[in-house]
Design an enzyme around this catalytic site. Structure first.
Site, PDB file in Angstrom:
ATOM      1  N   GLY A  57       0.542  -1.093  -0.351  1.00 34.22           N
ATOM      2  CA  GLY A  57       0.590   0.211   0.179  1.00 34.22           C
ATOM      3  C   GLY A  57       0.546   1.243  -0.504  1.00 34.22           C
ATOM      4  O   GLY A  57       2.526   1.217   0.494  1.00 34.22           O
ATOM      5  N   CYS A  84       5.246  -6.057   1.479  1.00 35.38           N
ATOM      6  CA  CYS A  84       5.397  -4.606   1.686  1.00 35.38           C
ATOM      7  C   CYS A  84       4.209  -3.737   2.878  1.00 35.38           C
ATOM      8  O   CYS A  84       5.431  -4.504   4.610  1.00 35.38           O
ATOM      9  CB  CYS A  84       5.671  -3.374   0.710  1.00 35.38           C
ATOM     10  SG  CYS A  84       6.257  -1.996   0.328  1.00 35.38           S
ATOM     11  N   TYR A  85       3.763  -3.452   2.864  1.00 34.11           N
ATOM     12  CA  TYR A  85       3.237  -2.799   3.934  1.00 34.11           C
ATOM     13  C   TYR A  85       2.454  -3.781   4.469  1.00 34.11           C
ATOM     14  O   TYR A  85       2.451  -3.868   5.933  1.00 34.11           O
ATOM     15  CB  TYR A  85       1.745  -1.315   2.850  1.00 34.11           C
ATOM     16  CG  TYR A  85       1.226  -0.997   4.390  1.00 34.11           C
ATOM     17  CD1 TYR A  85       1.031   0.001   4.974  1.00 34.11           C
ATOM     18  CD2 TYR A  85       0.056  -1.629   4.812  1.00 34.11           C
ATOM     19  CE1 TYR A  85       0.854   0.506   5.739  1.00 34.11           C
ATOM     20  CE2 TYR A  85      -1.020  -0.873   5.511  1.00 34.11           C
ATOM     21  CZ  TYR A  85      -0.901   0.354   6.002  1.00 34.11           C
ATOM     22  OH  TYR A  85      -1.458   0.760   7.000  1.00 34.11           O
ATOM     23  N   HIS A 174       8.885  -6.973  -4.298  1.00 35.69           N
ATOM     24  CA  HIS A 174       7.366  -7.427  -4.665  1.00 35.69           C
ATOM     25  C   HIS A 174       7.316  -8.465  -5.279  1.00 35.69           C
ATOM     26  O   HIS A 174       7.313  -8.408  -6.532  1.00 35.69           O
ATOM     27  CB  HIS A 174       7.242  -5.871  -5.067  1.00 35.69           C
ATOM     28  CG  HIS A 174       6.111  -5.026  -4.707  1.00 35.69           C
ATOM     29  ND1 HIS A 174       4.357  -4.698  -3.597  1.00 35.69           N
ATOM     30  CD2 HIS A 174       6.277  -4.089  -3.951  1.00 35.69           C
ATOM     31  CE1 HIS A 174       4.361  -3.813  -2.942  1.00 35.69           C
ATOM     32  NE2 HIS A 174       5.364  -3.086  -2.974  1.00 35.69           N
ATOM     33  N   GLU A 176       5.010 -10.237  -6.751  1.00 36.02           N
ATOM     34  CA  GLU A 176       3.699 -10.343  -7.656  1.00 36.02           C
ATOM     35  C   GLU A 176       4.224  -9.797  -9.056  1.00 36.02           C
ATOM     36  O   GLU A 176       3.645  -9.938 -10.360  1.00 36.02           O
ATOM     37  CB  GLU A 176       2.575  -9.974  -6.927  1.00 36.02           C
ATOM     38  CG  GLU A 176       2.200  -8.630  -7.325  1.00 36.02           C
ATOM     39  CD  GLU A 176       2.638  -7.846  -5.235  1.00 36.02           C
ATOM     40  OE1 GLU A 176       2.570  -6.621  -5.598  1.00 36.02           O
ATOM     41  OE2 GLU A 176       4.309  -8.840  -4.910  1.00 36.02           O
ATOM     42  N   VAL A 231     -13.279 -10.927 -26.612  1.00 37.85           N
ATOM     43  CA  VAL A 231     -12.810 -12.290 -26.419  1.00 37.85           C
ATOM     44  C   VAL A 231     -14.243 -12.207 -24.972  1.00 37.85           C
ATOM     45  O   VAL A 231     -14.428 -13.675 -25.105  1.00 37.85           O
ATOM     46  CB  VAL A 231     -11.531 -12.239 -25.749  1.00 37.85           C
ATOM     47  CG1 VAL A 231     -10.781 -13.531 -24.389  1.00 37.85           C
ATOM     48  CG2 VAL A 231     -10.221 -11.888 -26.648  1.00 37.85           C
ATOM     49  N   ASP A 232     -13.952 -11.753 -24.204  1.00 37.88           N
ATOM     50  CA  ASP A 232     -15.119 -12.182 -22.879  1.00 37.88           C
ATOM     51  C   ASP A 232     -16.281 -12.240 -23.741  1.00 37.88           C
ATOM     52  O   ASP A 232     -17.298 -13.523 -23.054  1.00 37.88           O
ATOM     53  CB  ASP A 232     -15.334 -10.648 -22.006  1.00 37.88           C
ATOM     54  CG  ASP A 232     -13.996 -10.478 -21.952  1.00 37.88           C
ATOM     55  OD1 ASP A 232     -12.732 -10.899 -21.908  1.00 37.88           O
ATOM     56  OD2 ASP A 232     -13.391  -8.615 -21.205  1.00 37.88           O
ATOM     57  N   LYS A 374      -8.225 -11.512 -16.639  1.00 41.12           N
ATOM     58  CA  LYS A 374      -8.568 -12.570 -18.375  1.00 41.12           C
ATOM     59  C   LYS A 374      -8.057 -13.346 -19.370  1.00 41.12           C
ATOM     60  O   LYS A 374      -8.468 -14.341 -19.956  1.00 41.12           O
ATOM     61  CB  LYS A 374      -8.205 -10.637 -19.787  1.00 41.12           C
ATOM     62  CG  LYS A 374      -7.920 -10.712 -21.126  1.00 41.12           C
ATOM     63  CD  LYS A 374      -9.288 -10.767 -21.257  1.00 41.12           C
ATOM     64  CE  LYS A 374      -9.415  -9.111 -21.465  1.00 41.12           C
ATOM     65  NZ  LYS A 374     -10.814  -9.272 -22.401  1.00 41.12           N
TER      66      LYS A 374
END
Length: 518
Positions: A57, A84-85, A174, A176, A231-232, A374
């Protein structure tokens, strides 16, 4: 098999990377959900997570009004990973201290493991040090009792903490983001090895579960779906058709703002090859009339969206037996429409999905892709047998060419842009670059320039080309297309598209620019 039986809870403290955490968990074939940092403890218990991840954050834990959370979740006895946070709030809860770092750390750093007793870093280090991505101004200055330092960098002596006995872990970096090359291994280790999840969240299992749920919800009722060709909506149509067959009717509104030949491609794929009932509505004149003299991109989006609803209602009104409205809503749509779950996200542009239609049409809502990102939707499309070119095509905005024609919209401009874009995409395919870039498209600019063709002076339109490389579409870099490829594309567009005498290439990254021009 209940594919939701094993799940990870991610609490969002306002990080711009929180959705990436969820995507990495899903890539480990484990279901997860994002929720606000102040989620009620009773709701957390009811959710029954196998593990909890606390996101990063923008705030400092000691700031007045810093995001808080119900600290009883740390006593639930399930593994917790703070990022992190998230590491800072966990450290403070257990008696540690967090303070401003003597030297802030943003960008690449080299991480070195200092304590191998825990399992969080299993498989993460292939060498003595591993590159990670840092983004912090604070650090844990005093360890909580029971914790050890698991890893460090040159500027962050406490880059990871752990208490394996209580299954509590924290990382300052991080894992991710793509800038941490082996970060997905760390998250996979946490959710699969430490939390004990087996990985039932696979395309085949998701389809099987969705088909069963659709059949149970819908029964013998009729369903209508707005098919855009994207696509969706395409994957939603294929999935629902697999579940209920002829009970599904798709309404395809051809706005006149689609790509070259796209309307015919949609009809060929669904109506002719798959046997899906599709009603095609040619509404080009209505959309172009409604957009006369409109230049503001936000106004364009609203006009296109509202008119689409009106025309869809008109077509759907003829299907008197319909009881359900299906939409291709996906998980990021839900998150973004809720303001990023934290209420702090700025509205850069209005969203083209979620909301509006169900209330007006008095139909029950069916959103079979609502839980999916997605990339998961694309994986389902492959599994369902949709054409690869449709499933893996680059993103296309809901308002179509309406926001790729800058300034006023005219049919002449749309036709020019369609042809230029088709040449661009064709050359990318033939050169092998289409799959190397994340998104590519042409833009019609509201300027004219002087040129020379043959022995005559021309004063014609300008087309801009855009191609970006990105993993998450939150940030993007312009793609370094080869000069000879750009030259070939430019030559073809100027020679083959009447009304264009200049082609330019956009070399702006996001941020500060956005990927789309409007």
């Amino acid at each position: 098999m209940d594919i939701h039986s094993e799940k990870i809870l991610i609490l969002d403290f306002g990080s711009q990377y929180t959705q990436l955490i969820a995507r990495r968990v899903r890539e480990a074939h484990v279901y997860c959900e994002l929720h606000p940092h102040d989620m009620d403890i009773a709701e957390i218990r009811a959710f029954a997570p196998k593990g909890i991840i606390l996101s990063g954050g923008p705030c400092s834990v000691y700031d007045p009004g810093a995001p808080s959370f119900d600290e009883r979740l740390l006593e639930l006895g399930v593994p917790v990973l703070g990022i992190c946070y998230g590491m800072h709030v966990m450290a403070r809860h257990f008696g540690g201290e967090v303070s401003a770092a003597g030297k802030r750390e943003f960008g690449h750093a080299e991480l070195e493991q200092t304590d191998s007793t825990g399992s969080l870093f299993d498989g993460f280090f292939v060498e003595a040090k591993s590159p990670v991505w840092m983004s912090h101004g604070d650090h844990v200055s005093k360890l909580p009792p029971g914790f050890t330092v698991a890893a460090a960098t040159a500027n962050a002596p406490v880059a990871a903490i752990q208490d394996p006995a209580r299954q509590l872990y924290g990382v300052q970096f991080h894992p991710e983001v793509n800038h941490t090359p082996r970060g997905e291994i760390l998250i996979d280790t946490f959710v699969r090895k430490i939390c004990g999840c087996h990985g039932h969240w696979t395309p085949g299992q998701i389809i099987e579960d969705a088909v069963a749920r659709i059949r149970e919800m819908v029964g013998t009722d009729q369903v209508i779906l707005g098919l855009s060709g994207g696509v969706d909506s395409s994957v939603a149509a294929a999935l629902i058709h697999r579940a209920i067959g002829e009970q599904l009717t798709c309404v395809f509104v051809d706005t006149g703002l689609l790509r070259l030949g796209e309307g015919d491609q949609v009809m060929a794929t669904f109506a002719e090859n798959m046997g899906v009932k599709v009603l095609r509505v040619d509404a080009e004149e209505r959309f172009l009339s409604a957009l006369v003299d409109v230049e503001d991109p936000e106004q364009k989006r609203k006009i296109i969206g509202n008119l689409f609803i009106t025309i869809f209602e008109e077509a759907a009104g003829k299907l008197e037996d319909a009881r359900w409205l299906a939409q291709g809503t996906i998980y990021p749509d839900v998150i973004e429409s809720a303001g990023g779950k934290t209420g702090k996200a700025q509205n850069i542009k209005s969203h083209h999905n979620v909301g509006g239609l169900p209330e007006k049409m008095k139909l029950a809502l069916l959103e079979p892709l609502r839980e999916l990102f997605k990339d998961e939707v694309r994986a389902l499309g492959d599994e369902l047998g949709l054409p690869r070119q449709m499933v893996w095509r680059h993103p296309f905005p809901g308002p179509g060419l309406g926001v790729r024609i800058l300034g006023k919209i005219k049919k002449e401009y749309a036709d020019i842009l369609r042809q230029a874009d088709a040449i661009y995409i064709e050359e990318l395919f033939q050169s092998g670059w289409y799959d190397k870039v994340s998104q590519a498209f042409a833009v019609f600019l509201p300027v004219r320039s002087v040129g020379v063709m043959g022995d005559g002076r021309t004063y014609e339109n300008v087309v801009a080309l855009r191609a970006v490389e990105t993993k998450d579409f939150m940030t993007a870099s312009w793609a370094p297309l080869p000069y000879d490829l750009l030259a070939r594309i430019s030559t073809r567009i100027i020679n083959e598209v009447r009304g264009v005498n200049r082609v330019v290439y956009d070399i702006s990254s996001k941020p500060p620019s956005t990927i789309e021009w409007e």
